[in-house]
Design a protein around this motif. Structure first.
Motif, short mmCIF file in Angstrom:
data_model
loop_
_atom_site.label_atom_id
_atom_site.label_comp_id
_atom_site.label_asym_id
_atom_site.label_seq_id
_atom_site.Cartn_x
_atom_site.Cartn_y
_atom_site.Cartn_z
N ASN A 53 0.84 -1.20 0.00
CA ASN A 53 0.00 0.00 0.00
C ASN A 53 0.87 1.25 0.00
N SER A 54 0.26 2.38 -0.32
CA SER A 54 0.97 3.67 -0.33
C SER A 54 2.29 3.56 -1.09
N LEU A 55 2.22 2.99 -2.26
CA LEU A 55 3.43 2.75 -3.04
C LEU A 55 4.10 4.05 -3.45
N LYS A 56 5.43 4.00 -3.51
CA LYS A 56 6.25 5.15 -3.87
C LYS A 56 7.09 4.79 -5.10
N PRO A 57 7.54 5.78 -5.85
CA PRO A 57 8.40 5.48 -7.01
C PRO A 57 9.64 4.68 -6.63
N GLU A 58 10.16 4.89 -5.43
CA GLU A 58 11.34 4.15 -5.00
C GLU A 58 11.06 2.68 -4.69
N ASP A 59 9.80 2.27 -4.73
CA ASP A 59 9.46 0.86 -4.59
C ASP A 59 9.58 0.11 -5.92
N THR A 60 9.84 0.84 -6.99
CA THR A 60 9.99 0.22 -8.30
C THR A 60 11.16 -0.76 -8.29
N ALA A 61 10.88 -2.01 -8.68
CA ALA A 61 11.89 -3.06 -8.64
C ALA A 61 11.28 -4.35 -9.18
N VAL A 62 12.16 -5.33 -9.39
CA VAL A 62 11.70 -6.69 -9.59
C VAL A 62 11.60 -7.34 -8.22
N TYR A 63 10.44 -7.90 -7.93
CA TYR A 63 10.20 -8.52 -6.63
C TYR A 63 10.29 -10.03 -6.75
N TYR A 64 11.05 -10.63 -5.82
CA TYR A 64 11.26 -12.07 -5.82
C TYR A 64 10.73 -12.68 -4.53
N CYS A 65 10.05 -13.81 -4.64
CA CYS A 65 9.76 -14.55 -3.42
C CYS A 65 10.80 -15.66 -3.28
N ALA A 66 10.99 -16.08 -2.06
CA ALA A 66 12.02 -17.07 -1.77
C ALA A 66 11.55 -18.01 -0.68
N ALA A 67 11.96 -19.27 -0.80
CA ALA A 67 11.61 -20.30 0.19
C ALA A 67 12.80 -20.51 1.12
N GLY A 68 12.52 -20.46 2.42
CA GLY A 68 13.59 -20.52 3.40
C GLY A 68 14.21 -21.88 3.57
N ARG A 69 15.44 -21.88 4.13
CA ARG A 69 16.13 -23.14 4.44
C ARG A 69 15.56 -23.76 5.72
N TRP A 70 14.94 -22.92 6.56
CA TRP A 70 14.48 -23.36 7.87
C TRP A 70 13.05 -22.89 8.13
N TYR B 189 17.72 -18.41 2.39
CA TYR B 189 16.75 -18.91 1.43
C TYR B 189 17.40 -19.80 0.39
N ALA B 190 16.72 -20.90 0.09
CA ALA B 190 17.31 -21.90 -0.78
C ALA B 190 16.74 -21.87 -2.20
N TYR B 191 15.52 -21.38 -2.33
CA TYR B 191 14.86 -21.41 -3.64
C TYR B 191 14.26 -20.03 -3.91
N TRP B 192 14.29 -19.65 -5.20
CA TRP B 192 13.85 -18.32 -5.62
C TRP B 192 12.91 -18.42 -6.81
N GLY B 193 11.94 -17.50 -6.84
CA GLY B 193 11.08 -17.40 -8.00
C GLY B 193 11.78 -16.62 -9.11
N GLN B 194 11.06 -16.46 -10.21
CA GLN B 194 11.64 -15.79 -11.38
C GLN B 194 11.51 -14.28 -11.30
N GLY B 195 10.69 -13.79 -10.39
CA GLY B 195 10.54 -12.36 -10.20
C GLY B 195 9.35 -11.78 -10.93
#
Length: 124
Positions: free
Chosen positions: A84-101, A111-117
């Motif tokens: 919410n309340s997004l700002k221009p500085e939030d512009t990026a490629v966002y990745y989710c990641a699965a933890g090791r623990w 994190y051991a595994y990553w999405g494509q973004g």
């Protein structure tokens, strides 16, 4: 092995909202933490938010606290990032990641595994 697929990115005006989703498959989803990271052009990948296996005690980067919310639905094998309340500085490629623990980490070596973004662009 864990496969991750992000969705929900796009173009939004400053002050707007987006919800990112990350669907996981493979290892039992409720056995590991999940995180969101982002990488802006010309910058290193940075931590955004993380959540442990049971959804308690979430963690956020200072720059997104109070604006972003991470959550997970273990029945749907999905983690979300409400922005919410997004700002221009939030512009990026966002990745989710699965933890090791099961416990959440704020650094990418946790994190051991990553999405494509998925691209998020916030216009001023």
């Amino acid at each position: 092995q864990v496969q991750l697929v992000e969705s929900g990115g796009g173009l939004v005006q400053a002050g707007g909202s987006l919800r990112l989703s990350c669907a996981a498959s493979g290892r039992t989803f409720g056995s590991y933490a999940m995180g969101w990271f982002r990488q802006a052009p010309g910058k290193e990948r940075a931590f955004v938010a993380s959540i442990p296996w049971n959804g308690v005690n979430t963690y956020y980067a200072e720059s997104v606290k109070g604006r972003f919310t991470i959550s997970r639905d273990n029945a749907k094998n999905t983690v979300y990032l409400q922005m919410n309340s997004l700002k221009p500085e939030d512009t990026a490629v966002y990745y989710c990641a699965a933890g090791r623990w099961p416990s959440a980490s704020t650094t990418d070596d946790g994190y051991a595994y990553w999405g494509q973004g998925t691209q998020v662009t916030v216009s001023s």
